[in-house]
Design a protein around this motif. Structure first.
Motif, short mmCIF file in Angstrom:
data_model
loop_
_atom_site.label_atom_id
_atom_site.label_comp_id
_atom_site.label_asym_id
_atom_site.label_seq_id
_atom_site.Cartn_x
_atom_site.Cartn_y
_atom_site.Cartn_z
N ARG A 184 24.67 -37.69 57.09
CA ARG A 184 25.71 -38.54 56.50
C ARG A 184 27.10 -37.96 56.81
N MET A 227 17.12 -44.69 58.54
CA MET A 227 17.80 -45.75 57.80
C MET A 227 17.01 -47.04 57.94
N SER A 228 17.08 -47.88 56.93
CA SER A 228 16.47 -49.20 57.04
C SER A 228 17.36 -50.10 57.88
N ASP A 257 20.20 -51.43 55.52
CA ASP A 257 21.25 -50.45 55.26
C ASP A 257 22.06 -50.17 56.53
N GLY A 276 26.32 -45.21 49.55
CA GLY A 276 25.39 -46.15 48.96
C GLY A 276 24.18 -46.47 49.81
N ALA A 277 24.09 -45.86 50.98
CA ALA A 277 22.96 -46.10 51.89
C ALA A 277 21.93 -44.99 51.75
N THR A 278 20.67 -45.36 51.85
CA THR A 278 19.59 -44.37 51.81
C THR A 278 19.37 -43.80 53.20
N ILE A 279 19.45 -42.49 53.32
CA ILE A 279 19.19 -41.81 54.58
C ILE A 279 18.05 -40.83 54.36
N SER A 280 17.03 -40.92 55.19
CA SER A 280 15.84 -40.07 55.10
C SER A 280 15.77 -39.16 56.32
N PRO A 302 19.37 -35.19 55.52
CA PRO A 302 20.13 -36.43 55.29
C PRO A 302 21.59 -36.18 54.89
#
Length: 301
Positions: free
Chosen positions: A246, A108-109, A112, A220-224, A242
């Protein structure tokens, strides 16, 4: 080369003054606090530096504050011991700390992660206010005895095991009536009850509908996929998918934290040294109860 794991603390580790020295001495730490202030619309560093404690201890603020302070401590470690990052083979965080671990692992950033943590804190605070509840540590009792405490206290209300921390330290969450009963029963069984300074019965179904609110913001969050394994509180296993990560983060709000199991699994994987990164030394203390011989270095916020 020794195998190292990074550990990140959860709620309860906060204290007035945390992160201030790092922000004053490390430009990278100061930049994190400035970025956090821009995202939150509130001077998080000022709150960490000067309080008031009542505001810092509130769930909706303590969670972002610990998250940012821990990442500031991580930047300090990156400067003082850069080679240890090459030795780090895994990471885990206690409850809230799992988000810090995911950001460290590149899943995660920072932005985020902070936004999700803020909404997680707000959702948990709202759930706690809707149902008067609390948490209590049952110290000096083996798990079967703690399970007896839960059965006996459940006559007074809803109560569950919330954290399996280490031998002799199990945390219960429940309605205030059940927590009051558990406190008395723990003492009767020659244990030591310690009330936790949290708003409600975290990691139980009393936190509903906080899980639904968290699911909405996580969508709505980007998870890599993490660059190194991040161990989940829910099942004490690492995950790279991911979608699964989540789902586990949502489930974590209502599920007990399996911290002792996580640490034992990391030791079985060959981890030889741990770093506790962030405010407090709670995790080092738990680690010593699990394995007194293992080294844990503290990188304080």
């Amino acid at each position: 080369m020794a195998k190292v794991a990074f550990l990140f603390p959860g709620q309860g580790a906060q204290f007035v003054g945390m992160g201030a020295a790092l922000a004053d001495s490390k430009p990278e730490a100061a930049a994190l606090f400035r970025q956090a202030g821009d995202i939150l619309g509130e001077d998080l560093l000022e709150l960490c530096r000067n309080g008031p404690a009542e505001r810092l201890n509130a769930t909706d603020m303590s969670q972002p504050a610990i998250f940012v302070s821990s990442l500031a401590a991580l930047e300090s470690l990156r400067q003082s011991e850069p080679m240890v990052f090459d030795e780090c083979v895994a990471t885990a965080g206690l409850s809230l700390g799992e988000y810090t671990a995911l950001v460290f692992a590149g899943a995660m950033s920072f932005e985020d992660g902070l936004k999700v943590v803020r909404e997680r804190g707000r959702a948990m605070q709202a759930a706690a206010e809707a149902t008067p509840s609390g948490m209590i540590s049952a110290l000096l009792l083996d798990l079967p005895v703690v399970e007896e405490v839960v059965r006996e206290a459940s006559v007074a209300g809803r109560i569950r095991i919330a954290n399996y921390l280490c031998p002799g330290n199990t945390v219960l969450s429940g309605d205030m009536a059940a927590i009051n009963a558990a406190e008395r029963i723990i003492e009767e069984k020659s244990g030591k009850p310690i009330r936790l300074t949290v708003a409600g019965a975290f990691h139980t179904d009393l936190m509903k509908p906080a899980d639904e609110r968290l699911a909405a913001v996580l969508a709505g969050a980007t998870i890599s996929p993490p660059k190194i394994p991040v161990w989940s509180n829910v099942d004490a296993r690492p995950h790279s998918d991911p979608v699964k990560i989540r789902d586990l983060l949502v489930r974590q709000v209502l599920s007990p934290v399996r911290w002792e199991e996580t640490i034992r699994a990391l030791l079985a994987e060959g981890v030889e040294r741990f770093y506790e990164i962030g405010p407090g030394k709670v995790l080092a203390g738990l680690l010593k109860r699990i394995n007194r011989k293992i080294e844990c270095r503290n990188c304080a916020a």
